[in-house]
Scaffold this motif. Structure first.
Motif, PDB file in Angstrom:
ATOM      1  N   VAL A 135       0.842  -1.208   0.000  1.00  0.00           N
ATOM      2  CA  VAL A 135       0.000   0.000   0.000  1.00  0.00           C
ATOM      3  C   VAL A 135       0.874   1.253   0.000  1.00  0.00           C
ATOM      4  CG1 VAL A 135      -1.722   1.325   1.310  1.00  0.00           C
ATOM      5  CG2 VAL A 135      -1.935  -1.159   1.132  1.00  0.00           C
ATOM      6  N   ARG A 136       0.606   2.142  -0.931  1.00  0.00           N
ATOM      7  CA  ARG A 136       1.335   3.409  -0.998  1.00  0.00           C
ATOM      8  C   ARG A 136       0.338   4.553  -0.886  1.00  0.00           C
ATOM      9  NH1 ARG A 136       4.417   0.338   0.237  1.00  0.00           N
ATOM     10  NH2 ARG A 136       6.256  -0.435  -0.874  1.00  0.00           N
ATOM     11  N   ILE A 137       0.720   5.556  -0.091  1.00  0.00           N
ATOM     12  CA  ILE A 137      -0.184   6.683   0.171  1.00  0.00           C
ATOM     13  C   ILE A 137       0.578   7.974  -0.083  1.00  0.00           C
ATOM     14  CG2 ILE A 137      -1.582   7.836   1.954  1.00  0.00           C
ATOM     15  CD1 ILE A 137      -1.577   5.011   3.400  1.00  0.00           C
ATOM     16  N   ASN A 138      -0.065   8.927  -0.719  1.00  0.00           N
ATOM     17  CA  ASN A 138       0.578  10.210  -0.977  1.00  0.00           C
ATOM     18  C   ASN A 138      -0.412  11.339  -0.733  1.00  0.00           C
ATOM     19  OD1 ASN A 138       3.392  10.499  -2.877  1.00  0.00           O
ATOM     20  ND2 ASN A 138       2.302  12.355  -2.307  1.00  0.00           N
ATOM     21  N   SER A 139       0.077  12.459  -0.252  1.00  0.00           N
ATOM     22  CA  SER A 139      -0.818  13.609  -0.141  1.00  0.00           C
ATOM     23  C   SER A 139      -0.871  14.297  -1.502  1.00  0.00           C
ATOM     24  CB  SER A 139      -0.321  14.577   0.927  1.00  0.00           C
ATOM     25  OG  SER A 139       0.918  15.102   0.531  1.00  0.00           O
ATOM     26  N   ALA A 140      -1.951  14.997  -1.755  1.00  0.00           N
ATOM     27  CA  ALA A 140      -2.090  15.760  -3.004  1.00  0.00           C
ATOM     28  C   ALA A 140      -3.131  16.838  -2.749  1.00  0.00           C
ATOM     29  CB  ALA A 140      -2.522  14.847  -4.147  1.00  0.00           C
ATOM     30  N   PRO A 158      -6.723  19.851   0.421  1.00  0.00           N
ATOM     31  CA  PRO A 158      -5.711  18.804   0.595  1.00  0.00           C
ATOM     32  C   PRO A 158      -6.379  17.444   0.808  1.00  0.00           C
ATOM     33  CG  PRO A 158      -5.227  20.707   1.963  1.00  0.00           C
ATOM     34  CD  PRO A 158      -6.623  20.888   1.448  1.00  0.00           C
ATOM     35  N   LEU A 159      -5.783  16.410   0.267  1.00  0.00           N
ATOM     36  CA  LEU A 159      -6.357  15.066   0.387  1.00  0.00           C
ATOM     37  C   LEU A 159      -5.255  14.025   0.428  1.00  0.00           C
ATOM     38  CD1 LEU A 159      -5.960  13.975  -2.736  1.00  0.00           C
ATOM     39  CD2 LEU A 159      -7.988  15.344  -3.134  1.00  0.00           C
ATOM     40  N   LEU A 160      -5.661  12.820   0.700  1.00  0.00           N
ATOM     41  CA  LEU A 160      -4.722  11.698   0.643  1.00  0.00           C
ATOM     42  C   LEU A 160      -5.239  10.708  -0.380  1.00  0.00           C
ATOM     43  CD1 LEU A 160      -4.028  11.171   4.450  1.00  0.00           C
ATOM     44  CD2 LEU A 160      -2.329  11.854   2.750  1.00  0.00           C
ATOM     45  N   ILE A 161      -4.320  10.186  -1.186  1.00  0.00           N
ATOM     46  CA  ILE A 161      -4.682   9.108  -2.100  1.00  0.00           C
ATOM     47  C   ILE A 161      -3.848   7.889  -1.716  1.00  0.00           C
ATOM     48  CG2 ILE A 161      -3.098  10.117  -3.860  1.00  0.00           C
ATOM     49  CD1 ILE A 161      -4.763   8.517  -5.968  1.00  0.00           C
ATOM     50  N   GLY A 162      -4.521   6.759  -1.602  1.00  0.00           N
ATOM     51  CA  GLY A 162      -3.821   5.516  -1.276  1.00  0.00           C
ATOM     52  C   GLY A 162      -4.139   4.488  -2.338  1.00  0.00           C
ATOM     53  N   ILE A 176      -9.441   7.871  -2.505  1.00  0.00           N
ATOM     54  CA  ILE A 176      -9.054   9.284  -2.385  1.00  0.00           C
ATOM     55  C   ILE A 176      -9.939   9.909  -1.316  1.00  0.00           C
ATOM     56  CG2 ILE A 176      -8.809  11.496  -3.571  1.00  0.00           C
ATOM     57  CD1 ILE A 176      -8.710  10.006  -6.236  1.00  0.00           C
ATOM     58  N   LYS A 177      -9.336  10.447  -0.269  1.00  0.00           N
ATOM     59  CA  LYS A 177     -10.139  11.012   0.829  1.00  0.00           C
ATOM     60  C   LYS A 177      -9.649  12.409   1.203  1.00  0.00           C
ATOM     61  CE  LYS A 177     -12.668   7.363   1.143  1.00  0.00           C
ATOM     62  NZ  LYS A 177     -14.077   7.400   0.759  1.00  0.00           N
ATOM     63  N   LEU A 178     -10.597  13.326   1.339  1.00  0.00           N
ATOM     64  CA  LEU A 178     -10.266  14.675   1.809  1.00  0.00           C
ATOM     65  C   LEU A 178      -9.774  14.580   3.243  1.00  0.00           C
ATOM     66  CD1 LEU A 178     -13.380  16.558   0.420  1.00  0.00           C
ATOM     67  CD2 LEU A 178     -11.014  16.747  -0.409  1.00  0.00           C
ATOM     68  N   VAL A 179      -8.911  15.511   3.608  1.00  0.00           N
ATOM     69  CA  VAL A 179      -8.361  15.500   4.968  1.00  0.00           C
ATOM     70  C   VAL A 179      -9.089  16.563   5.792  1.00  0.00           C
ATOM     71  CG1 VAL A 179      -6.261  15.842   6.323  1.00  0.00           C
ATOM     72  CG2 VAL A 179      -6.139  14.687   4.093  1.00  0.00           C
ATOM     73  N   ALA A 180      -9.514  16.186   6.988  1.00  0.00           N
ATOM     74  CA  ALA A 180     -10.250  17.128   7.854  1.00  0.00           C
ATOM     75  C   ALA A 180      -9.342  18.300   8.234  1.00  0.00           C
ATOM     76  CB  ALA A 180     -10.718  16.403   9.108  1.00  0.00           C
ATOM     77  N   ASN A 181      -9.950  19.491   8.392  1.00  0.00           N
ATOM     78  CA  ASN A 181      -9.170  20.691   8.726  1.00  0.00           C
ATOM     79  C   ASN A 181      -8.292  20.515   9.953  1.00  0.00           C
ATOM     80  OD1 ASN A 181      -9.855  22.386   6.629  1.00  0.00           O
ATOM     81  ND2 ASN A 181     -11.778  22.996   7.607  1.00  0.00           N
ATOM     82  N   GLU A 182      -8.802  19.753  10.940  1.00  0.00           N
ATOM     83  CA  GLU A 182      -8.008  19.601  12.171  1.00  0.00           C
ATOM     84  C   GLU A 182      -6.724  18.794  11.918  1.00  0.00           C
ATOM     85  OE1 GLU A 182     -11.422  17.648  12.683  1.00  0.00           O
ATOM     86  OE2 GLU A 182     -10.735  16.072  14.047  1.00  0.00           O
ATOM     87  N   HIS A 183      -6.633  18.127  10.770  1.00  0.00           N
ATOM     88  CA  HIS A 183      -5.435  17.352  10.449  1.00  0.00           C
ATOM     89  C   HIS A 183      -4.562  18.036   9.402  1.00  0.00           C
ATOM     90  CE1 HIS A 183      -7.828  13.687  12.001  1.00  0.00           C
ATOM     91  NE2 HIS A 183      -7.104  14.215  12.971  1.00  0.00           N
ATOM     92  N   LEU A 184      -4.756  19.358   9.273  1.00  0.00           N
ATOM     93  CA  LEU A 184      -3.960  20.120   8.299  1.00  0.00           C
ATOM     94  C   LEU A 184      -3.209  21.237   8.999  1.00  0.00           C
ATOM     95  CD1 LEU A 184      -6.625  20.591   5.468  1.00  0.00           C
ATOM     96  CD2 LEU A 184      -4.643  19.065   5.405  1.00  0.00           C
ATOM     97  N   ASP A 192      -1.524  12.729  12.302  1.00  0.00           N
ATOM     98  CA  ASP A 192      -2.838  12.218  12.711  1.00  0.00           C
ATOM     99  C   ASP A 192      -3.754  12.011  11.501  1.00  0.00           C
ATOM    100  OD1 ASP A 192      -2.368  11.925  15.336  1.00  0.00           O
ATOM    101  OD2 ASP A 192      -3.389  13.765  15.987  1.00  0.00           O
ATOM    102  N   GLY A 193      -3.584  12.827  10.466  1.00  0.00           N
ATOM    103  CA  GLY A 193      -4.387  12.718   9.246  1.00  0.00           C
ATOM    104  C   GLY A 193      -4.086  11.408   8.529  1.00  0.00           C
ATOM    105  N   THR A 194      -2.825  11.056   8.412  1.00  0.00           N
ATOM    106  CA  THR A 194      -2.487   9.798   7.730  1.00  0.00           C
ATOM    107  C   THR A 194      -2.899   8.609   8.588  1.00  0.00           C
ATOM    108  OG1 THR A 194      -0.247   9.897   8.587  1.00  0.00           O
ATOM    109  CG2 THR A 194      -0.583  10.750   6.388  1.00  0.00           C
ATOM    110  N   LYS A 195      -2.835   8.772   9.912  1.00  0.00           N
ATOM    111  CA  LYS A 195      -3.286   7.679  10.805  1.00  0.00           C
ATOM    112  C   LYS A 195      -4.762   7.364  10.568  1.00  0.00           C
ATOM    113  CE  LYS A 195      -0.282   8.297  14.731  1.00  0.00           C
ATOM    114  NZ  LYS A 195      -0.209   9.088  15.955  1.00  0.00           N
TER     115      LYS A 195
END
Ligand SMILES: [Zn+2]
Length: 290
Positions: A135-140, A158-162, A176-184, A192-195
């Motif tokens: 599994v590979r994950i990258n922010s975008a 900002p989001l994460l794609i895995g 592909i998931k958007l990242v919550a503001n509290e994790h930016l 915590d966002g990647t967790k």
């Protein structure tokens, strides 16, 4: 005419009566025969005095509509139109937007928009499918890609794609998931966002997981960043861009299409999507605009 178009024409013809759609829904919903939602009994009486049949359980006498517990429940739109919509969503390589659907099945824009959201909702309930193996994950970032500043532009999301990666290094299944503001922190995804992403999108016990969130890291997974770019282009071309409120649903549809394309196309997507739609309780308009 291509093979896909010919199959589409045939299916549109097949599902051109309510009776054919009702039969197809029954076959999909109870592929192993009727099962009562309340007591699990496997025999029922069919009551056909209504447009959509009711089923009365032979044991507990509970009556339920064929559409109970499906995304079509409570909808005033005919099943023919629902099937037409599902066929277009499945067979058009880039999907359909609400303006196109409104014209194709003669409903209001609001009805077309809501139907498409309900179908997207069903696409996203494929919860069993978690990323696994390599599994590979990258922010975008979704949105304006030309912002050179480290500060976040209001239109950037900002989001994460895995992805599960094949032996050949190709993405096999993506999320592909958007990242919550509290994790930016501005545009940066904090640990915590990647967790959270790993917790909900990666199968438990997966060991080979790598995640890159630094924007210009030489270790970043370019193929994944390119997929997000493709998603951004699809959303802006097909839907004229989408605000943050509903963006996740469109990213989910994009991911679903990519994941389906890698395994199947047209007819398989239609079969899978119909099955999803009859097994997912509906999403109401008020819940959607909440
Ligand atoms: Zn029962």
């Amino acid at each position: 005419m291509t093979d896909g178009l010919m199959i589409l024409e045939k299916l549109l013809d097949h599902y051109s009566t309510e009776a054919a759609c009702i039969e197809a829904l029954m076959a999909t919903k109870w592929s192993n025969g009727f099962t009562c939602r309340y007591c699990g009994h496997n025999r029922a009486y069919k009551i056909t005095t209504r447009k959509i049949p009711l089923f009365e359980c032979a044991a507990c006498r509970h009556q339920s509509s064929l559409l109970a517990g499906t995304v079509m429940e409570g909808s005033k739109t005919s099943l023919q139109k629902w099937f037409h919509a599902l066929l277009l969503v499945s067979f058009q390589p880039t999907g359909v937007n609400a303006v196109q659907l409104r014209a194709a099945i003669s409903v209001t824009y609001k009805t077309a928009w809501l139907m498409l959201h309900k179908i997207r909702y069903a696409m996203n309930q494929d919860a069993g499918k978690l990323l696994s193996g390599i599994v590979r994950i990258n922010s975008a970032i979704y949105g304006n890609p030309h912002n050179a500043s480290v500060l976040r532009h209001p239109k950037e999301q900002p989001l994460l794609i895995g992805a599960s990666i094949t032996d050949k290094g190709e993405p096999a299944c993506i999320k592909i998931k958007l990242v919550a503001n509290e994790h930016l922190r501005e545009r940066l995804v904090v640990p915590d966002g990647t967790k959270v992403f790993i917790k909900y999108q990666v199968a438990p016990g997966t060991v080979d997981v790598q995640c890159v969130t630094a924007r210009f890291s030489p270790l970043r997974f370019k193929k994944l960043v390119d997929i997000v770019h493709e998603a951004s282009c699809w959303i802006s071309n097909k839907f004229n861009g989408i605000g943050p409120k509903h963006l996740q649903a469109y990213l989910d549809e994009f991911s679903y299409r990519i994941n389906m394309k890698l395994e199947n196309a047209g007819i398989s997507m239609f079969t899978h999507l119909t099955r999803q739609c009859v097994s997912i309780p509906t999403l109401t308009y008020s819940a959607l605009i909440g």
